[in-house]
Design a protein around this motif. Structure first.
Motif, PDB file in Angstrom:
ATOM      1  N   LEU A  65      -3.402  -2.615  -5.194  1.00 60.13           N
ATOM      2  CA  LEU A  65      -3.479  -2.944  -2.965  1.00 60.13           C
ATOM      3  C   LEU A  65      -2.560  -1.689  -2.787  1.00 60.13           C
ATOM      4  O   LEU A  65      -2.549  -1.052  -1.854  1.00 60.13           O
ATOM      5  N   LYS A  98      -1.113   0.198  -3.937  1.00 63.22           N
ATOM      6  CA  LYS A  98      -1.704   2.081  -4.464  1.00 63.22           C
ATOM      7  C   LYS A  98      -2.959   2.368  -4.034  1.00 63.22           C
ATOM      8  O   LYS A  98      -3.534   3.600  -3.445  1.00 63.22           O
ATOM      9  N   LYS A  99      -4.069   1.866  -3.412  1.00 69.63           N
ATOM     10  CA  LYS A  99      -5.318   1.860  -2.977  1.00 69.63           C
ATOM     11  C   LYS A  99      -5.015   2.233  -1.139  1.00 69.63           C
ATOM     12  O   LYS A  99      -5.893   2.984  -1.089  1.00 69.63           O
ATOM     13  N   HIS A 123      -2.471   3.232  -0.403  1.00 69.29           N
ATOM     14  CA  HIS A 123      -1.574   4.864  -0.133  1.00 69.29           C
ATOM     15  C   HIS A 123       0.313   4.496   0.232  1.00 69.29           C
ATOM     16  O   HIS A 123       0.472   5.506   0.912  1.00 69.29           O
TER      17      HIS A 123
END
Length: 137
Positions: free
Chosen positions: A14, A16-17, A19
């Motif tokens: 999450l 990384k999703k 950012h």
């Protein structure tokens, strides 16, 4: 936590999703970057307050993070009473409310809000008469 391996994976996925860097997420939830890295590597587990902050920052539920749910985007309960009362299976003290009861409650609340916004004695009398209420004295 039920499945600690999942917790770190889910936080990392999450993060990384959305950012986030480890640094930016750790600053957002007010923990050291090394602590977040420990969570993501399944070396550490968070206290409940930190778990709540992580869930909020990652726009998910604590249940998803700890592996109790596989839905990362659970629906949030509505705070709109009209929408809430238009659904079914509501009860008071175990007595199921009929559709007529729910419609009455919606009309009552709408009138109450309208009456409170205009707030005149005449409106109070009309409101009380319409719903067979005793006078506010």
């Amino acid at each position: 936590m039920q499945n600690p391996e999942q917790f770190g994976d889910r936080v990392r996925l999450l993060r990384k999703k959305l950012h986030y860097t480890q640094k930016s997420l750790s600053e957002h939830v007010e923990i050291p970057k090394s602590t977040l890295a420990g969570y993501e590597n399944n070396i550490r587990t968070p206290k409940f307050k930190t778990l709540e902050k992580l869930a909020e920052a990652l726009n998910t539920s604590t249940d998803y993070l700890i592996g109790m749910s596989d839905d990362p985007q659970p629906s949030k309960p509505t705070k709109d009473l009209k929408k809430l009362l238009q659904s079914d299976n509501y009860h008071i003290d175990g007595k199921r409310l009929s559709n007529e009861d729910l419609e009455f409650a919606i009309k009552f609340l709408e009138k109450l809000v309208k009456s409170e916004n205009t707030n005149t004695d005449n409106n109070d009398t009309e409101f009380s008469n319409e719903f067979n209420l005793k006078s506010k004295q």
